[in-house]
Scaffold this motif. Structure first.
Motif, PDB file in Angstrom:
ATOM      1  N   PHE B 237       0.816  -1.213   0.000  1.00  0.00           N
ATOM      2  CA  PHE B 237       0.000   0.000   0.000  1.00  0.00           C
ATOM      3  C   PHE B 237       0.851   1.264   0.000  1.00  0.00           C
ATOM      4  CE2 PHE B 237      -2.390   3.371   2.099  1.00  0.00           C
ATOM      5  CZ  PHE B 237      -3.527   3.385   1.318  1.00  0.00           C
ATOM      6  N   ILE B 238       1.877   1.302   0.865  1.00  0.00           N
ATOM      7  CA  ILE B 238       2.645   2.542   1.009  1.00  0.00           C
ATOM      8  C   ILE B 238       3.337   2.926  -0.297  1.00  0.00           C
ATOM      9  CG2 ILE B 238       4.533   3.662   2.250  1.00  0.00           C
ATOM     10  CD1 ILE B 238       3.719   2.030   4.703  1.00  0.00           C
ATOM     11  N   PRO B 239       4.143   2.021  -0.880  1.00  0.00           N
ATOM     12  CA  PRO B 239       4.769   2.442  -2.143  1.00  0.00           C
ATOM     13  C   PRO B 239       3.757   2.608  -3.274  1.00  0.00           C
ATOM     14  CG  PRO B 239       5.446   0.207  -1.576  1.00  0.00           C
ATOM     15  CD  PRO B 239       4.640   0.701  -0.446  1.00  0.00           C
ATOM     16  N   ALA B 240       2.680   1.830  -3.253  1.00  0.00           N
ATOM     17  CA  ALA B 240       1.698   1.958  -4.337  1.00  0.00           C
ATOM     18  C   ALA B 240       1.036   3.331  -4.303  1.00  0.00           C
ATOM     19  CB  ALA B 240       0.654   0.849  -4.255  1.00  0.00           C
ATOM     20  N   ALA B 241       0.757   3.824  -3.087  1.00  0.00           N
ATOM     21  CA  ALA B 241       0.099   5.131  -2.975  1.00  0.00           C
ATOM     22  C   ALA B 241       1.004   6.228  -3.524  1.00  0.00           C
ATOM     23  CB  ALA B 241      -0.263   5.418  -1.518  1.00  0.00           C
ATOM     24  N   GLY B 242       2.314   6.053  -3.392  1.00  0.00           N
ATOM     25  CA  GLY B 242       3.229   7.085  -3.863  1.00  0.00           C
ATOM     26  C   GLY B 242       3.811   6.789  -5.231  1.00  0.00           C
ATOM     27  N   ASP B 243       3.390   5.687  -5.829  1.00  0.00           N
ATOM     28  CA  ASP B 243       3.980   5.280  -7.108  1.00  0.00           C
ATOM     29  C   ASP B 243       3.634   6.273  -8.217  1.00  0.00           C
ATOM     30  OD1 ASP B 243       5.199   2.816  -8.644  1.00  0.00           O
ATOM     31  OD2 ASP B 243       3.526   3.568  -9.841  1.00  0.00           O
ATOM     32  N   TYR B 244       4.591   6.526  -9.111  1.00  0.00           N
ATOM     33  CA  TYR B 244       4.274   7.380 -10.249  1.00  0.00           C
ATOM     34  C   TYR B 244       4.678   6.748 -11.569  1.00  0.00           C
ATOM     35  CZ  TYR B 244       9.177   8.829 -10.524  1.00  0.00           C
ATOM     36  OH  TYR B 244      10.530   8.846 -10.666  1.00  0.00           O
ATOM     37  N   ILE B 245       5.278   5.560 -11.494  1.00  0.00           N
ATOM     38  CA  ILE B 245       5.724   4.920 -12.735  1.00  0.00           C
ATOM     39  C   ILE B 245       4.533   4.287 -13.456  1.00  0.00           C
ATOM     40  CG2 ILE B 245       7.115   3.050 -13.693  1.00  0.00           C
ATOM     41  CD1 ILE B 245       8.739   5.446 -12.823  1.00  0.00           C
ATOM     42  N   ASN B 246       3.779   3.465 -12.730  1.00  0.00           N
ATOM     43  CA  ASN B 246       2.669   2.766 -13.377  1.00  0.00           C
ATOM     44  C   ASN B 246       1.656   3.738 -13.968  1.00  0.00           C
ATOM     45  OD1 ASN B 246       2.964  -0.253 -12.922  1.00  0.00           O
ATOM     46  ND2 ASN B 246       3.424   0.578 -10.907  1.00  0.00           N
ATOM     47  N   ALA B 247       1.372   4.810 -13.197  1.00  0.00           N
ATOM     48  CA  ALA B 247       0.362   5.750 -13.658  1.00  0.00           C
ATOM     49  C   ALA B 247       0.928   6.762 -14.644  1.00  0.00           C
ATOM     50  CB  ALA B 247      -0.246   6.488 -12.462  1.00  0.00           C
ATOM     51  N   SER B 248       2.259   6.748 -14.806  1.00  0.00           N
ATOM     52  CA  SER B 248       2.866   7.681 -15.750  1.00  0.00           C
ATOM     53  C   SER B 248       2.263   7.477 -17.131  1.00  0.00           C
ATOM     54  CB  SER B 248       4.372   7.442 -15.785  1.00  0.00           C
ATOM     55  OG  SER B 248       4.899   7.954 -16.993  1.00  0.00           O
ATOM     56  N   ARG B 249       2.059   8.576 -17.841  1.00  0.00           N
ATOM     57  CA  ARG B 249       1.486   8.443 -19.190  1.00  0.00           C
ATOM     58  C   ARG B 249       2.434   7.706 -20.114  1.00  0.00           C
ATOM     59  NH1 ARG B 249       0.953  13.491 -17.738  1.00  0.00           N
ATOM     60  NH2 ARG B 249       2.652  13.995 -19.154  1.00  0.00           N
ATOM     61  N   ASP B 250       3.742   7.719 -19.770  1.00  0.00           N
ATOM     62  CA  ASP B 250       4.704   6.988 -20.584  1.00  0.00           C
ATOM     63  C   ASP B 250       4.600   5.487 -20.351  1.00  0.00           C
ATOM     64  OD1 ASP B 250       5.697   9.215 -21.789  1.00  0.00           O
ATOM     65  OD2 ASP B 250       7.291   9.526 -20.325  1.00  0.00           O
ATOM     66  N   PHE B 251       3.914   5.076 -19.285  1.00  0.00           N
ATOM     67  CA  PHE B 251       3.791   3.652 -19.012  1.00  0.00           C
ATOM     68  C   PHE B 251       2.332   3.218 -19.179  1.00  0.00           C
ATOM     69  CE2 PHE B 251       7.853   4.747 -17.374  1.00  0.00           C
ATOM     70  CZ  PHE B 251       8.632   3.635 -17.664  1.00  0.00           C
ATOM     71  N   LEU B 252       1.601   3.057 -18.084  1.00  0.00           N
ATOM     72  CA  LEU B 252       0.261   2.494 -18.235  1.00  0.00           C
ATOM     73  C   LEU B 252      -0.857   3.512 -18.047  1.00  0.00           C
ATOM     74  CD1 LEU B 252       1.005  -0.802 -16.290  1.00  0.00           C
ATOM     75  CD2 LEU B 252       0.746  -0.558 -18.751  1.00  0.00           C
ATOM     76  N   GLY B 253      -0.491   4.707 -17.601  1.00  0.00           N
ATOM     77  CA  GLY B 253      -1.521   5.682 -17.252  1.00  0.00           C
ATOM     78  C   GLY B 253      -1.943   6.551 -18.423  1.00  0.00           C
ATOM     79  N   GLY B 254      -2.985   7.325 -18.170  1.00  0.00           N
ATOM     80  CA  GLY B 254      -3.469   8.311 -19.123  1.00  0.00           C
ATOM     81  C   GLY B 254      -3.837   9.561 -18.352  1.00  0.00           C
ATOM     82  N   PRO B 255      -4.334  10.590 -19.038  1.00  0.00           N
ATOM     83  CA  PRO B 255      -4.672  11.827 -18.330  1.00  0.00           C
ATOM     84  C   PRO B 255      -5.738  11.631 -17.250  1.00  0.00           C
ATOM     85  CG  PRO B 255      -4.654  12.166 -20.705  1.00  0.00           C
ATOM     86  CD  PRO B 255      -4.525  10.696 -20.480  1.00  0.00           C
ATOM     87  N   ASP B 256      -6.541  10.571 -17.355  1.00  0.00           N
ATOM     88  CA  ASP B 256      -7.608  10.401 -16.359  1.00  0.00           C
ATOM     89  C   ASP B 256      -7.197   9.441 -15.246  1.00  0.00           C
ATOM     90  OD1 ASP B 256      -7.508   8.195 -17.918  1.00  0.00           O
ATOM     91  OD2 ASP B 256      -9.677   7.960 -18.129  1.00  0.00           O
ATOM     92  N   SER B 257      -5.910   9.062 -15.198  1.00  0.00           N
ATOM     93  CA  SER B 257      -5.519   8.121 -14.146  1.00  0.00           C
ATOM     94  C   SER B 257      -4.214   8.535 -13.469  1.00  0.00           C
ATOM     95  CB  SER B 257      -5.386   6.710 -14.731  1.00  0.00           C
ATOM     96  OG  SER B 257      -4.539   6.731 -15.856  1.00  0.00           O
ATOM     97  N   GLN B 258      -3.973   9.842 -13.409  1.00  0.00           N
ATOM     98  CA  GLN B 258      -2.733  10.328 -12.798  1.00  0.00           C
ATOM     99  C   GLN B 258      -2.835  10.313 -11.275  1.00  0.00           C
ATOM    100  OE1 GLN B 258       0.062  11.644 -15.062  1.00  0.00           O
ATOM    101  NE2 GLN B 258      -1.166  10.001 -15.918  1.00  0.00           N
ATOM    102  N   MET B 259      -1.751   9.895 -10.644  1.00  0.00           N
ATOM    103  CA  MET B 259      -1.735   9.794  -9.185  1.00  0.00           C
ATOM    104  C   MET B 259      -0.884  10.914  -8.578  1.00  0.00           C
ATOM    105  SD  MET B 259      -1.415   5.650  -9.077  1.00  0.00           S
ATOM    106  CE  MET B 259      -1.144   5.505  -7.315  1.00  0.00           C
ATOM    107  N   ILE B 260      -0.867  10.947  -7.220  1.00  0.00           N
ATOM    108  CA  ILE B 260      -0.126  12.028  -6.554  1.00  0.00           C
ATOM    109  C   ILE B 260       1.314  12.079  -7.030  1.00  0.00           C
ATOM    110  CG2 ILE B 260       0.683  12.979  -4.368  1.00  0.00           C
ATOM    111  CD1 ILE B 260      -1.491  11.853  -2.950  1.00  0.00           C
TER     112      ILE B 260
END
Lengths: 403, 305, 399
Positions: B237-260
């Protein structure tokens, strides 16, 4: 808050900044309750509260070496992994060059070196190639050294259109290395009809399969050009806001699949996107690797032209060596050699003629040696003031980050 | 923690001998304390100070002064509340999914395969194996596997599980998928470590006391594996909440799934809005701290640890 | 579910033709066993004899390879452990560490949705005198307290059959004695059927109404403790339950009351009703405490057997009795326990002595001496030591 631009004259400019900083330092002391020495120590590391650094003394005459930070795949490489033109440079001048592919993003590179630049320290590079807008910022902050054009006689070969740019009038601080267009490309198989304008990217048939660049000036530049704005000239918040609305709508409607930096290429290859705003050099490379699957155009209403430019960071003590390097690469024959390898636009006049001798097909490629018609369609995004940069970037990032 | 431990030692020292011992303790703790001060406390203070900075009066991009601009916090929450909620939402879902996937796996390795140590080793190696490949590469591979023309998507569309114009990459689904995938080993290993030591006689006692397999699992196995569940969920949970790689638009994310993490990255690297990035980091830290301490307290695993 | 109600009283347990094989070995060969309702039954044997496997089969924790298990006449062979009206007090207690003592005791009741689980749990805790510790966690209790909680957790369910798997093994001697008595008392109070598995012969004899001695997956002998002790059927039982002096010889004569056996030239008489074999080569035995030691040739007495003269090879004092080892040529070493009614030993090592015992105390074994010559091997270390000692004495240079 109204931005008040700093005076152009470096001496006056420095005085003004020093005066401002003195004011700030007093305020810091007064408000520093509980922060104490730590705050001050940290303040010393902060770029905000410091006077513009001064250039390091030049020791090029005694120190025949040079460190050059550049982007990946941005110079000629032979099969053994050597850089032929650089080796020739060393033979010719006796200056030994350490070439590093240290730049993979303007922002991350800036983030890495900004604190040292603010203190006027050596960042370990004597020449760096960064994109126009970042150069504009570095010049604004006084983070780069003024070039001595006497040491760069070949600068006469600089393409006339690039001699006077808004972020560096007279090219006092920066000299272009390579450039490229941002335009539109499409998958020839999946979009047989082709695309001629940004407007056609919003065709419902392409819903969810359109990509745009996360580079604000390119994506916004193309959208503004589509709306008839001269992005190199006078425009302001209204024009920008109108373009932001267009992009926002297309992103929220799901017309635009994603907004990406370099990784947009993967989306093209795996066909998540079938049409996109892209950089010309990438498409040449992608086509070479993937059987010419894409077609690239600079839209009739215009595309952007950007350059990566040499600058000499403020802390470098080898400016003269760097100038020698710049001078060397402005020899049309050397420029042609590089152009033949990297597929970007060379700013050196005469390189096309030199390239004819190497590879006539290459010399006729509009994306590498564009003719006047093509160049007429390409526009350079005007320099932004600090406040504009802040505001426009924030608006653009607002779309990238979604709600 | 280190300070608390030292305080206890000091408080107990009434006579000369213990005092000498406490001096030795201090000496031994000194490197640790110095390290914490240097590499934890200083950056934290710096971050805190940065988070209250105000823009320079005539400043350019990225120029800020020390101030006490607490509005940074309210502005951040106002502007990025959806991202904050999304981060914890995604992290929560990913943690639950990882737990649901990892628990049977860890149970199989740690309990069911006890009689076959070779099988246990092979399974463990398989769980750890992905670590040998950079997780950036693995995430990129998923981006390819989930792309529009991939076998996965075309098959899902062929059986109408996915609408013809739907896609996976760049969606919240892909981000949660990536988070779950990337953190499964962090969930599985602590679960395995606990279940591997699970005394099966408790399960026999449960079944002897009229609990059917489901109740044995619910009332005995789960509570006894709580240390592993707590450790695994925290590590996820802790690293997932702060993760930015998976949600990065360069990886798996899009403009509607950006995290903190993505917001912090954008504010820090692109917008050079350091106070906002700092305030967001601190908010992330604070929320995690509160959530975690509440969770650990509720889980109450002291007598099992 | 068949187990939804409390058992009013214990039920019979019947094992019919049970066989249990594990990969590589057979734990139980062919077991038939009936335990009457309400009895306290002990299954006694060395480790590896199959007694724990038997218990686990009854509990349902193992499935028999063959055979049937009936509880109160009902076939439960196919039932899962949680469906059987059986509870176990585990050797390790297996108290749930994450629950309080009370929750542990109420666990079974709650699973069966029995009313007033908490009240009944308190009641069970009062029975084992631990109600004041109901809120504690098991790990905060002493070993003896944990054992009693484990007992309460099992009996609170009023199972038709209570299984005890060496529940006193982890306790120290004094506590074990005390718990043995308490357990027996509780069994009498609640009237359930207890099946108690142990390797401690003293524990089995103290507590059980009926003891079955198990060896190598079979029951060697079963009966009340006194009967097993006084008239063991096999050499294994004779030695596992206490110690025995075993002598082998041919039957020299038979009368209506007794048989006489020629043991290395000595005539030894055994009552006919205590002799299992009446002809050929037989093994007979007598308990060490039944033997008397004589410094001179005892007066001839038709009611007593006499062996001797022999020589005392070792004397060891053990509080209330003294153990003498007497080596007689042609017979071997006999063990004699003599109560310390007076101060000082009756004989010293090296003394010439005679040994006698009342004819009524001898017993004849069922074993075929050809198959099992002399003493049966057993792993009770005390017995091993006794056997090995004569051999060791010369080595230690004490002879």
């Amino acid at each position: 808050m109204k931005p008040r631009p700093l005076p152009a004259d470096p001496m006056v400019r420095q005085l003004v900044q020093q005066a401002r900083n003195a004011q700030i330092a007093r305020r810091t002391l007064l408000t520093g309750a509980g922060a104490g020495a730590a705050a001050l120590a940290l303040a010393a590391c902060s770029p905000g509260a410091n006077s513009a650094p001064t250039a390091a003394a030049d020791s090029s005459d005694d120190d025949k070496s040079l460190n050059w930070d550049n982007w990946a795949l941005y110079i000629d490489v032979d099969d053994a992994g050597n850089y032929p033109t650089l080796e020739a440079f060393t033979t010719k001048t006796g200056i030994k060059v350490t070439y590093s592919e240290a730049v993979d993003d303007n922002n991350t590179y800036y983030g890495k070196v900004k604190d040292q630049l603010a203190l006027g320290q050596d960042i370990g590079a004597d020449a760096v190639c960064l994109t126009d807008w970042m150069i504009g910022r570095l010049i604004r902050f006084g983070y780069v050294q003024e070039l001595d054009h006497d040491n760069i006689p070949n600068l006469a070969n600089l393409a006339p259109s690039l001699k006077d740019v808004s972020f560096d009038p007279g090219r006092k601080m920066s000299v272009p290395w390579q450039g490229g267009f941002a335009g539109i490309c499409w998958n020839k198989e999946k979009v047989p009809g082709g695309i001629s304008s940004v407007e056609e990217l919003w065709d419902p048939q392409l819903k969810g399969r359109v990509g745009v660049l996360s580079e604000m000036r390119d994506t916004m530049g193309l959208i503004m050009l589509e709306a008839g704005v001269d992005i190199a000239g006078e425009w302001g918040d209204d024009e920008f806001a109108a373009a932001i609305d267009v992009l926002k709508k297309q992103v929220e409607d799901g017309q635009v699949r994603n907004i990406k930096g370099n990784s947009y290429k993967e989306d093209l290859v795996n066909e998540d996107t079938l049409a996109a705003i892209v950089w010309s050099g990438d498409i040449i490379q992608l086509n070479a690797e993937n059987d010419d699957r894409w077609e690239f155009i600079v839209p009739e209403k215009g595309g952007t032209l950007w350059n990566d430019n040499f600058v000499v960071p403020i802390g470098s003590s080898r400016k003269k060596n760097a100038e020698a390097l710049i001078n060397y690469y402005y020899d049309p024959h050397v420029a042609a050699e590089v152009a033949a390898y990297v597929n970007y636009i060379t700013p050196v006049v005469g390189a096309k003629e030199a390239a004819m001798a190497i590879d006539p097909e290459l010399a006729n490629n509009q994306l590498i040696f564009p003719d006047a018609t093509t160049l007429d369609r390409a526009h350079v995004f005007r320099a932004l003031s600090g406040a504009e940069e802040q505001k426009y970037n924030a608006d653009f990032q607002g779309i990238l980050l979604g709600a | 923690m280190a300070f608390a431990a030292f305080a206890t030692t000091a408080a107990k020292s009434g006579e000369p001998a213990p005092r000498r011992r406490s001096r030795v303790a201090l000496l031994l703790l000194l490197p640790g304390i110095l390290y914490l001060v240097l590499f934890f406390l200083t950056p934290l203070v710096s971050l805190l100070l940065t988070s209250f900075q105000a823009p320079s009066e005539f400043g350019d991009v990225g120029e800020f002064n020390y101030a006490f601009r607490w509005e940074n916090y309210t502005e951040v929450v106002g502007a990025y509340l959806p991202h904050i909620l999304r981060s914890f939402g995604f992290a929560f879902v990913a943690t639950v999914l990882a737990l649901v996937i990892s628990y049977p796996l860890a149970y199989f390795i740690g309990v069911s395969s006890r009689r076959w140590p070779l099988l246990q080793s092979v399974m463990l190696v398989l769980v750890i194996a992905p670590f040998f490949i950079s997780f950036l590469l693995r995430t990129l591979a998923w981006k390819q596997l989930l792309s529009d023309e991939s076998f996965v998507v075309t098959s899902l569309k062929a059986v109408s599980l996915l609408a013809p114009d739907a896609h996976l990459t760049g969606t919240p689904f892909a981000v949660i998928f990536g988070l779950t995938y990337n953190f499964i080993p962090f969930m599985t290993l602590p679960l395995y470590a606990t279940l591997e030591r699970l005394d099966l006689r408790y399960l026999e006692a449960g079944t002897d006391l009229y609990a059917n397999p489901f109740h044995v699992f619910l009332k005995v196995t789960i509570p006894l594996s709580m240390p592993g569940i707590v450790a695994g969920t925290l590590l996820t949970f802790i690293p997932a909440a702060g993760d930015y790689i998976n949600a990065s638009r360069d990886f798996l994310g899009g403009p509607d799934s950006q995290m903190i993490g993505n917001v912090i990255e954008a504010n820090f690297l692109v917008l050079l809005n350091y106070p906002i990035a700092a305030a967001l980091s601190l908010i992330l830290m604070a929320v995690i701290l509160v959530v975690v301490s509440f969770y650990v307290k509720r889980a109450g695993t002291e007598e099992l640890l | 579910m068949a187990t939804a109600a409390f058992a009013d009283r214990g039920a019979d347990l019947e094992l019919v033709g049970i066989q249990k094989r594990f990969p590589g070995f057979t734990a139980i060969e062919d077991l038939d066993l009936t335990i009457p309702a309400g009895s306290f039954f002990a299954l006694l044997g060395p480790s590896g004899c199959g007694k724990t496997t038997t218990l686990r089969l009854v509990a349902g924790l193992e499935e028999p390879t063959r055979g049937r298990i009936l509880i109160g006449g009902m076939d439960v062979t196919a039932q899962k452990p949680y469906q059987r009206p059986v509870n176990t007090v585990f050797q390790s207690y297996a108290l749930f560490p994450h629950m309080t003592v009370l929750e542990n005791v109420a666990f079974g009741l709650r699973r069966r949705k029995i009313d007033d689980a908490v009240g009944k749990a308190h009641e069970a805790l009062r029975l084992v005198e631990l109600d004041h510790l109901a809120a504690r966690k098991p790990l905060q209790l002493s070993g003896g307290q944990q054992q009693r909680v484990a007992l309460a957790r099992a009996i609170v369910n009023r199972p038709a059959l209570l299984l005890l798997d060496e529940p006193l093994g982890a306790l120290d001697l004094k506590l074990r004695r005390q718990m043995q008595l308490e357990l027996k008392g509780i069994q009498e109070e609640v009237g359930l059927t207890f099946l108690h598995v142990t390797h401690d012969q003293e524990e089995a004899m103290t507590m059980a109404d009926t003891v079955a001695v198990m060896n190598k997956g079979r029951i060697e002998q079963m009966g009340p403790p006194e009967e097993l002790y006084e008239a063991p059927r096999t050499a294994f039982v004779a030695n596992f339950l206490g110690q025995s002096n075993l002598l082998t010889g041919n039957v020299a004569g038979t009368t209506n009351q007794a048989i006489s056996v020629d043991v290395a030239g000595h005539r030894v008489v055994v009552p006919r009703d205590r002799a299992r074999r009446l002809a050929g080569t037989v093994t007979i035995g007598v308990r060490p405490e039944k033997l008397s030691l004589h410094r001179e040739t005892p007066a001839s007495d038709p009611a007593r057997n006499v062996l001797g003269p022999g020589r005392v090879s070792d004397v060891s004092f053990s509080g209330m009795s003294t153990q003498y080892l007497v080596t007689t040529p042609g017979i071997g070493t006999l063990v004699v326990f003599a109560q310390n009614k007076t101060f000082g030993p009756m004989a010293q090592a090296g003394d010439e002595v005679w040994v006698s015992w009342s004819i009524a105390h001898g017993f004849g074994l069922d074993d075929d001496p050809a198959e099992r010559p002399g003493r049966a091997p057993d792993d009770d270390t005390r017995n091993v030591a006794v056997h090995k000692r004569p051999a060791l004495v010369p080595e230690r240079g004490e002879a």
